[in-house]
Enzyme design. Structure first.
Site, short mmCIF file in Angstrom:
data_model
loop_
_atom_site.label_atom_id
_atom_site.label_comp_id
_atom_site.label_asym_id
_atom_site.label_seq_id
_atom_site.Cartn_x
_atom_site.Cartn_y
_atom_site.Cartn_z
N VAL A 11 10.90 -8.05 4.70
CA VAL A 11 10.02 -9.03 4.06
C VAL A 11 10.60 -10.43 4.13
O VAL A 11 9.91 -11.40 4.47
CB VAL A 11 9.75 -8.63 2.58
CG1 VAL A 11 8.99 -9.73 1.84
CG2 VAL A 11 8.98 -7.32 2.52
N LEU A 153 2.21 -7.10 3.81
CA LEU A 153 2.47 -7.07 5.24
C LEU A 153 2.48 -5.64 5.76
O LEU A 153 3.13 -4.78 5.19
CB LEU A 153 3.82 -7.73 5.56
CG LEU A 153 4.04 -9.15 5.02
CD1 LEU A 153 5.45 -9.63 5.39
CD2 LEU A 153 2.99 -10.10 5.56
N LYS A 207 0.06 -5.71 -6.64
CA LYS A 207 0.76 -5.13 -5.49
C LYS A 207 0.78 -3.61 -5.57
O LYS A 207 0.46 -2.90 -4.61
CB LYS A 207 2.18 -5.69 -5.43
CG LYS A 207 3.10 -4.99 -4.45
CD LYS A 207 2.66 -5.18 -3.01
CE LYS A 207 3.67 -4.53 -2.06
NZ LYS A 207 3.30 -4.71 -0.66
N LEU A 253 -8.81 5.40 6.72
CA LEU A 253 -9.55 6.66 6.69
C LEU A 253 -9.30 7.45 7.97
O LEU A 253 -10.21 8.02 8.56
CB LEU A 253 -11.05 6.41 6.51
CG LEU A 253 -11.50 5.96 5.12
CD1 LEU A 253 -13.00 5.72 5.11
CD2 LEU A 253 -11.13 6.99 4.05
N CYS A 263 6.87 1.45 1.74
CA CYS A 263 6.08 0.98 0.59
C CYS A 263 5.37 2.09 -0.17
O CYS A 263 5.65 2.30 -1.36
CB CYS A 263 5.04 -0.04 1.07
SG CYS A 263 5.77 -1.59 1.67
N LYS A 326 4.95 5.11 11.60
CA LYS A 326 3.77 4.53 12.27
C LYS A 326 4.26 3.87 13.55
O LYS A 326 5.47 3.65 13.72
CB LYS A 326 3.06 3.52 11.35
CG LYS A 326 3.90 2.29 11.02
CD LYS A 326 3.18 1.32 10.09
CE LYS A 326 2.03 0.64 10.77
NZ LYS A 326 1.45 -0.43 9.93
#
Length: 436
Positions: A11, A153, A207, A253, A263, A326
């Protein structure tokens, strides 16, 4: 305007580089000398598309610098951002705020000019109050205010998210602090990015609420995928059918092996603990956390089933394509691949893996997995191949080559990358998520 960014991790570094690109003078501060030396040499501590170029160009232009000296770094800064880690605390799952509070104490010892201290780290409700108390206890001879400015982010798309945000959330009741934050974000405001000013506690909760809601969407469609497999429906069409409703939206989705990363897992857990402390339980989020945890290991069982069951799987080899939680990141934190690999190893399966960016960080997390130099090297001699992360490199595999390299043509697609009919036409036994 001079900005100090305390913390040069994901970050802090992305935010600092983008602020510098807006024309601000930015100093990124970190306690790790090796990290700062690497940054000065243009070597990034994380993989994020476009970040190395952004850091290098702004450092060369003199707008971005790095130091381990907090007193030096915050000198003259109108805004001092705290962007240090808030990992889940061992034992109770609360966010560990020790780094945040340590930075606040050090700022209190060294602040020599008026400044707004901004929590950029993801912190529970009330953290800003404690930061303010710590600074007030230092009896500073200058004016200060504490604001909340959470980040939104996405790893792999962080620079674009920062420069073209859906919204900028700032929590402060102080008019002077509001003016400073307006100046910090003026380049974005000129591009009509909406700035939402709220109370500090509201900003802190926004958040967590945002991440929890996205986790709910992911978990919901994953449960629908399981139902689709039972009733003979197609989860991708279900996703489209509900996502075209603008009250629901199509994002998040996509059925798969569950959420991971830096996160969602820790933030949902921290939200549960906050809700528990305030005696306002969040039952939906509780269910989401439980379902997501169990889903990851269930994906390992799905691969074992494709091998013919527990007895048949023992001694066979599986190729895992993708390890990071990811694509377009090297982040292995809470990646579904860890649980999938462990389930396979526990079943006596030999596992070979390939990931374009994540293998160095993956090695200590899955020591029994053999890391390979390419997707095809991992696939060679495998009895099944499983796609765990949807990297672009895995979207157009040469299926004829894959079939020729494998002991048995079994493909388990946990990201629904391929068209079932096309893969089966190549002679594969193919299974995916929420499709038949």
């Amino acid at each position: 305007m001079k900005i100090a960014m305390v913390g040069s991790g994901y970050v802090g570094l992305v935010s600092g580089a983008c602020f510098a690109d807006f024309g601000h003078e930015v100093v990124c501060i970190d306690k790790d000398p090796a990290k700062i030396d690497s940054l000065k040499a243009g070597i990034m501590p994380i993989f994020e598309p476009g970040l190395a170029e952004l850091v290098t160009s702004n450092a060369k232009a003199g707008r971005l610098s790095f130091t381990t000296d907090l007193a030096e770094g915050i000198a003259g800064a109108a805004a001092i951002f705290i962007a240090v880690g808030t990992p889940s605390r061992r034992g109770d799952g609360h966010a560990d705020l020790s780094f945040v509070y340590a930075v606040a104490e050090e700022i209190g010892q060294n602040l020599k000019n008026d400044a707004v201290v901004v929590t950029k780290s993801t912190v529970p409700v009330g953290t800003g109050d404690e930061v303010e108390r710590i600074l007030a206890a230092a009896n500073l001879p200058v004016k200060f205010a504490v604001a909340s400015n959470p980040e939104f982010l996405r790893e792999g798309a962080a620079i674009g998210d920062f420069k073209h945000p859906d919204r900028i959330v700032v929590g402060t009741e102080d008019e002077w602090a509001r003016g400073v934050m307006n100046e910090v974000y003026r380049p974005l405001f000129l591009n009509k990015s909406p700035i939402l000013f709220t109370s500090r506690r509201t900003s802190e909760l926004i958040k967590y609420a945002a991440n929890a809601f996205l986790a709910v969407k992911i978990t919901f469609i994953n449960e629908m995928a399981d139902l689709c497999e039972k009733v003979g429906a197609d989860v991708q069409d279900v996703s489209r059918g509900i996502g075209m409703d603008n009250r629901i939206g199509s994002k998040f989705l996509h059925a798969g092996p569950g959420y991971g990363g830096s996160c969602f897992p820790k933030d949902t857990l921290a939200l549960l603990k906050t809700a528990e402390d305030y005696e306002a339980p969040t039952r939906i989020v509780e269910a989401v956390v439980a379902v997501n945890d169990s889903r990851k290991r269930a994906m390992g069982r799905k691969v074992i089933e494709a091998l013919g069951g527990m007895d048949a799987a023992r001694g066979k080899k599986v190729a895992m394509l993708g390890l990071t939680f990811k694509p377009n990141t090297d982040d292995m934190r809470d990646s579904p691949a860890i649980a999938v690999a462990q389930a396979l190893v526990d079943a006596g399966v030999e596992v070979a893996a390939y990931d374009p960016e994540g293998m160095e960080l993956a090695k200590p997390l899955m020591p029994e997995v053999a890391m390979q130099a390419s997707a095809y090297a991992a696939i060679e001699g495998a009895d099944a191949t499983v796609i765990v992360t949807e990297w672009d490199a895995f979207r157009a595999l040469d299926l004829d080559r894959v079939k020729g390299l494998m002991n048995a043509p079994v493909l388990v697609d946990l990201r629904n990358v391929y068209d079932p009919a096309e893969v089966r036409a190549k002679g594969f036994s193919y299974s995916s998520v929420g499709r038949i």
